[in-house]
Design an enzyme around this catalytic site. Sequence first.
Site, mmCIF file in Angstrom:
data_model
loop_
_atom_site.group_PDB
_atom_site.id
_atom_site.type_symbol
_atom_site.label_atom_id
_atom_site.label_comp_id
_atom_site.label_asym_id
_atom_site.label_seq_id
_atom_site.Cartn_x
_atom_site.Cartn_y
_atom_site.Cartn_z
ATOM 1 N N ARG A 138 1.622 56.259 15.305
ATOM 2 C CA ARG A 138 1.552 55.325 16.421
ATOM 3 C C ARG A 138 2.595 54.219 16.235
ATOM 4 O O ARG A 138 2.901 53.831 15.091
ATOM 5 C CB ARG A 138 0.147 54.706 16.441
ATOM 6 C CG ARG A 138 -0.143 53.773 17.603
ATOM 7 C CD ARG A 138 -0.569 54.534 18.807
ATOM 8 N NE ARG A 138 -1.255 53.676 19.780
ATOM 9 C CZ ARG A 138 -0.967 53.662 21.071
ATOM 10 N NH1 ARG A 138 -0.009 54.441 21.547
ATOM 11 N NH2 ARG A 138 -1.635 52.888 21.898
ATOM 12 N N THR A 416 1.436 60.631 29.009
ATOM 13 C CA THR A 416 1.323 61.096 27.640
ATOM 14 C C THR A 416 1.495 62.610 27.691
ATOM 15 O O THR A 416 1.527 63.191 28.760
ATOM 16 C CB THR A 416 -0.063 60.703 27.091
ATOM 17 O OG1 THR A 416 -0.224 59.288 27.232
ATOM 18 C CG2 THR A 416 -0.248 61.059 25.640
ATOM 19 N N THR A 434 3.387 60.064 23.026
ATOM 20 C CA THR A 434 3.588 59.239 24.218
ATOM 21 C C THR A 434 4.666 58.178 24.022
ATOM 22 O O THR A 434 5.009 57.825 22.890
ATOM 23 C CB THR A 434 2.265 58.540 24.599
ATOM 24 O OG1 THR A 434 2.413 57.873 25.854
ATOM 25 C CG2 THR A 434 1.847 57.543 23.538
ATOM 26 N N ASN A 436 3.957 55.739 26.392
ATOM 27 C CA ASN A 436 3.027 54.933 27.177
ATOM 28 C C ASN A 436 3.255 55.149 28.666
ATOM 29 O O ASN A 436 2.902 56.197 29.181
ATOM 30 C CB ASN A 436 3.069 53.456 26.801
ATOM 31 C CG ASN A 436 1.786 52.755 27.211
ATOM 32 O OD1 ASN A 436 0.743 53.387 27.323
ATOM 33 N ND2 ASN A 436 1.848 51.458 27.437
ATOM 34 N N ASP A 458 -0.385 48.163 25.416
ATOM 35 C CA ASP A 458 -1.723 48.633 25.045
ATOM 36 C C ASP A 458 -2.508 47.589 24.254
ATOM 37 O O ASP A 458 -3.690 47.787 23.971
ATOM 38 C CB ASP A 458 -1.635 49.938 24.245
ATOM 39 C CG ASP A 458 -1.553 51.157 25.153
ATOM 40 O OD1 ASP A 458 -1.661 50.990 26.375
ATOM 41 O OD2 ASP A 458 -1.373 52.270 24.630
ATOM 42 N N SER A 487 -5.565 53.334 21.069
ATOM 43 C CA SER A 487 -5.180 54.450 21.929
ATOM 44 C C SER A 487 -6.396 55.316 22.204
ATOM 45 O O SER A 487 -7.328 55.371 21.402
ATOM 46 C CB SER A 487 -4.099 55.296 21.252
ATOM 47 O OG SER A 487 -3.869 56.496 21.974
ATOM 48 N N SER A 488 -6.379 56.011 23.347
ATOM 49 C CA SER A 488 -7.428 56.981 23.653
ATOM 50 C C SER A 488 -7.021 58.408 23.300
ATOM 51 O O SER A 488 -7.805 59.339 23.512
ATOM 52 C CB SER A 488 -7.778 56.916 25.148
ATOM 53 O OG SER A 488 -8.398 55.702 25.458
ATOM 54 N N GLY A 509 -4.551 58.652 29.361
ATOM 55 C CA GLY A 509 -5.081 57.344 29.019
ATOM 56 C C GLY A 509 -6.555 57.337 28.694
ATOM 57 O O GLY A 509 -7.063 58.188 27.956
#
Length: 624
Positions: A138, A416, A434, A436, A458, A487-488, A509
Amino acid sequence: MARLFQKMTRVHPRLLVPSIVLVTAVISGCETPQLTTVSASQLPALPAASSVPTATFPKRNRDVYESYGAKYMVVSQGDATTRAARKMFELGGNAIDAAVAASFTVAVERPQSTGIAGGGFMLIHVANTKDMLAVDFREVAPAKATQDMYLNKHGQVIPGSSSDGGLASGVPGMVAGVLSVHEKYGRLDRATVLQPAIELAEKGYAIYPHLAAALDDRKDVLKNSPEARITFFDQGKVPKPLTLGKLLVQPALGKVLREIARSGKDGFYKGWVAEAIVAEQQRTHGLITREDLAGYQVKWRKPVQAAFGPYQVYSMPPPSSGGAHILEMLNIIEGFDLTAEPYSVRSIHETVSAMQIAYRDRAKYLGDSDFVPVPINGLISKAYAADWRRKITAEKALNLGPDQLQDPFKYESHDTTHFSIADSQGNVVASTQTINGWFGSGVVVRGAGMVMNNEMDDFSVKPGVPNKFGLIGGKENAVAARKRPLSSMSPTIVMQQDKPVLALGSPSGSQIINCVLLTTLNYLSYRLPLWESVTALRYHHQWVPPTLVVEAPGFSPALATSLKTLGYDVTTGSIGCKVEAIAYEKDQLHGVSDPRGEGLAASEKPIPPPSTDVQGGVEAGPHD
């Protein structure tokens, strides 16, 4: 009175289990579920696949989106991406080589969704060691980032500052993460796995509907970037974004990929590429420095896991919010009778109740676990689920109330991408990546052609103040130097008796979590075929706002009325998930690339010709 549940499960023929397993437990306590066996004749009939409502999506050539194979399987959101991964297997590579090729190729094929200046998560099962690995690459906040960096002198949020322009970018992690995995587990050399991406960037490809829509949507931001105008616009007197069917060539990006192929991680985080990133950051008032790039670190984390009947479900830990809450919801749901139809009022009510609970907990507890304490073990415990389950009644929808616990995370962008890869030995990779938002920050690095992420959006840019959706941010996800935003993204792998059963994930998302949950329930609990598990009608509830969203064509009038009677605010709306799933079924691999998208499922068998209608329109929903 304690309620018993009887959990129906799919028994996979490849495991040669002679009988079907049922799990029985008492939810008022925390007893270990007892396993009993029954004959198939004692089970209720499976729901007919034809009786399951299906989402509205363009007519597709099903053979493009569904495949069977004996050796390996690849499902992704891009034709070139799937072919690149498939080629690695043909060259004698393994699932990791295929995943690396897919990662770099999708960065070229879907510049609106992901890229080498982005980040992501990767969940890996290594067959010979039985290891399950969670790789976190990430993006991180630059060292100069501060909690108030998006506020003016009056303490007000500066519109667009966290989403557009140089200040919106976090330090990219994709190149470091993917190459770290390749160095440890890959078989082919680095130049080989990057070659498909290099060729695609340099030779180009035709603009497809989703990319055309994204270019049009973000044209006003992209036109401010000189490199974006060179790459993504027609070079006329009045530059306009490339349109459907036009050739997109990315020579500058190809040059960067060649440097990475030669020099590895240092080819991106040091040298001329790093200098180009820093120079662009300085020109666009960003904060990323040479030291930020050189100091980026990949995190190898322990996956979250929980039993679901006879299965073990593994997913990403924080800074993913998805993994823990998928397990939390499964824990709650497995205490109910899942022998009913998946689209009965009761089944939907119980599932939506679990969704509400999980998203409430997401708002209260989740953040980057390197910075804030996150009670993961409590959230995924069976006892915690049982306590919540007792609060769900059959007569009415849950009304948990905000309790000053509004969701601290903005609706994350739907832009994503996900792919899943598996081989016959049991090696599995599920990865979600991603930049974003559509085209990230809208900044394309001069001379390097890469789209910079806007992952800083985010974070909660001002904890305690409602955003444009009326949601209140929280300190757990506040901006801090070197912190990772929540993040999801939820790459997930299901195991049974140490063998993989299912691998899946999705973009979209905050909706990702529920889409992965529903697909998992469809396949494992309701025993729908994989195609129907993916194409079945999806619904989404995230506690705040208190709305039950269902994708087109929506619930039947009778079902919608019944749910409204329970107290649900039901509306038909966009759910942008594109689930990429692979199942191990007896002696073969079964892959489905969500036909809501423009992907491809492929094995060692010949790839069928593409759907003639793929170029005919944009997928449902405004985002990926």
